[in-house]
Design an enzyme around this catalytic site. Sequence first.
Site, PDB file in Angstrom:
ATOM      1  N   HIS A  60       0.829  -1.202   0.000  1.00 60.70           N
ATOM      2  CA  HIS A  60       0.000   0.000   0.000  1.00 60.70           C
ATOM      3  C   HIS A  60       0.867   1.258   0.000  1.00 60.70           C
ATOM      4  O   HIS A  60       1.000   1.953   1.009  1.00 60.70           O
ATOM      5  CB  HIS A  60      -0.945  -0.028   1.204  1.00 60.70           C
ATOM      6  CG  HIS A  60      -2.083  -0.970   1.032  1.00 60.70           C
ATOM      7  ND1 HIS A  60      -2.850  -1.444   2.085  1.00 60.70           N
ATOM      8  CD2 HIS A  60      -2.604  -1.547  -0.087  1.00 60.70           C
ATOM      9  CE1 HIS A  60      -3.782  -2.260   1.618  1.00 60.70           C
ATOM     10  NE2 HIS A  60      -3.649  -2.342   0.306  1.00 60.70           N
ATOM     11  N   HIS A  93      -0.408  -8.713   1.066  1.00 56.04           N
ATOM     12  CA  HIS A  93      -1.512  -8.799   2.016  1.00 56.04           C
ATOM     13  C   HIS A  93      -2.195 -10.156   2.014  1.00 56.04           C
ATOM     14  O   HIS A  93      -3.022 -10.430   2.885  1.00 56.04           O
ATOM     15  CB  HIS A  93      -2.537  -7.703   1.708  1.00 56.04           C
ATOM     16  CG  HIS A  93      -1.919  -6.348   1.598  1.00 56.04           C
ATOM     17  ND1 HIS A  93      -1.702  -5.720   0.394  1.00 56.04           N
ATOM     18  CD2 HIS A  93      -1.431  -5.518   2.546  1.00 56.04           C
ATOM     19  CE1 HIS A  93      -1.126  -4.550   0.609  1.00 56.04           C
ATOM     20  NE2 HIS A  93      -0.948  -4.400   1.897  1.00 56.04           N
ATOM     21  N   CYS A 115       3.149 -11.838   2.688  1.00 51.87           N
ATOM     22  CA  CYS A 115       4.082 -11.762   3.813  1.00 51.87           C
ATOM     23  C   CYS A 115       3.980 -13.036   4.640  1.00 51.87           C
ATOM     24  O   CYS A 115       2.871 -13.483   4.962  1.00 51.87           O
ATOM     25  CB  CYS A 115       3.744 -10.552   4.672  1.00 51.87           C
ATOM     26  SG  CYS A 115       4.703 -10.467   6.204  1.00 51.87           S
ATOM     27  N   GLU A 145      -6.001  -7.852   3.445  1.00 49.98           N
ATOM     28  CA  GLU A 145      -5.521  -8.872   4.372  1.00 49.98           C
ATOM     29  C   GLU A 145      -6.677  -9.530   5.108  1.00 49.98           C
ATOM     30  O   GLU A 145      -6.699 -10.759   5.296  1.00 49.98           O
ATOM     31  CB  GLU A 145      -4.542  -8.265   5.383  1.00 49.98           C
ATOM     32  CG  GLU A 145      -3.944  -9.304   6.306  1.00 49.98           C
ATOM     33  CD  GLU A 145      -3.055  -8.720   7.381  1.00 49.98           C
ATOM     34  OE1 GLU A 145      -3.004  -9.325   8.479  1.00 49.98           O
ATOM     35  OE2 GLU A 145      -2.416  -7.680   7.136  1.00 49.98           O
ATOM     36  N   CYS A 213       2.327  -7.715  13.476  1.00 51.07           N
ATOM     37  CA  CYS A 213       3.693  -8.023  13.061  1.00 51.07           C
ATOM     38  C   CYS A 213       4.711  -7.198  13.834  1.00 51.07           C
ATOM     39  O   CYS A 213       4.418  -6.100  14.316  1.00 51.07           O
ATOM     40  CB  CYS A 213       3.850  -7.847  11.553  1.00 51.07           C
ATOM     41  SG  CYS A 213       4.338  -6.225  10.994  1.00 51.07           S
ATOM     42  N   SER A 242      -2.745   0.897   6.256  1.00 52.67           N
ATOM     43  CA  SER A 242      -3.280   0.852   7.615  1.00 52.67           C
ATOM     44  C   SER A 242      -2.232   1.227   8.646  1.00 52.67           C
ATOM     45  O   SER A 242      -2.490   2.015   9.559  1.00 52.67           O
ATOM     46  CB  SER A 242      -3.829  -0.552   7.907  1.00 52.67           C
ATOM     47  OG  SER A 242      -4.315  -0.630   9.227  1.00 52.67           O
TER      48      SER A 242
END
Length: 343
Positions: A60, A93, A115, A145, A213, A242
């Site tokens: 993003h 995502h 990821c 996500e 994370c 985000s």
Amino acid sequence: MPRMPGVRNRLKDTPVMGAKRVLLAAPRGYCAGVDRAVVAVEKALERYGAPVYVRKQIVHNIHVVATLERAGAIFVDEVDEVPPGSHVVFSAHGVSPAVVQGAADRNLQAIDATCPLVTKVHREAVRFARDDFEILLIGHEGHEEVEGTAGEAPEHTTLVGSPDEADTIEVRDPDKVVWLSQTTLSVDETMETVRRLRARFPNLQDPPSDDICYATQNRQVAIKKVAKDSDLVIVVGSANSSNSVRLVEVALEYGAKAAYRVDYAHEVKQEWLDGVNTVGVTSGASVPEVLVQELLDDLAGAGYGEIETVQTAEEDLIFSLPKELRQSSTGAQDARALGGRRS
């Protein structure tokens, strides 16, 4: 698509009472998952040639997307827009099993750049659904996500979008309920949501490991330390990121007198600097450092040339590349194919 301007609006050096300085948060910018995803698109272009298709934005950040578009990447919303047999990269995502199947149905050569920390959450969702738990997924409706994770177990997943929603959510069996979360949320808000869920469902289970994370947490910890001493905080990051948006919120919550998000340095307004001695600077986990450096250059032109780095953690993790990209077309293994630690 916005582009980084060649000539930016220079800020004026206006007088303030006292010295001017920048507090530069560290860690900031690219996390290991973003780095892996961006490199995956670059390597796919090198190996297969343009065009390479990418479902959704790879990360993003509008600058990253524009840069990859110029290199030959084509971004699409869904796999049914990709010509049959083409190469397609799934974004950092993550995607749902339905998207994976849709790509297979079109005979697409899929490269999964999800990821690994998001993949971990997907596996947790599958496991808890298999054990017939109801999953309370803390996250933002519509975020890729969240859609990917919920898609792993749609019949067992209920989205919880905020602490207030935790007060009204209903479950089938309060003794078989677990929470998972989007990886890029505010740590504090997520824990408040969990607290309120547990007040209603005392047997609520935790995920086996923290879903938010490490990079998101590290950037929030750093900006908390910076914010308390800052008259102004500037977060470099895109509006649909985000974790970038959360950094602005965290900065304000932890003492910054003002905080703004910008994609590019030229978006900084002169009036933001009125009466400002200390500017805190950070960037979201999908932001290349070149954009931060441009901001620092512009701030230096406005008299904020003294930079103090506020380091709260060290990050040296490198994730392995998707298996399709670990070797070149000649069979040579890429130097960073299997990940590890930065030297």
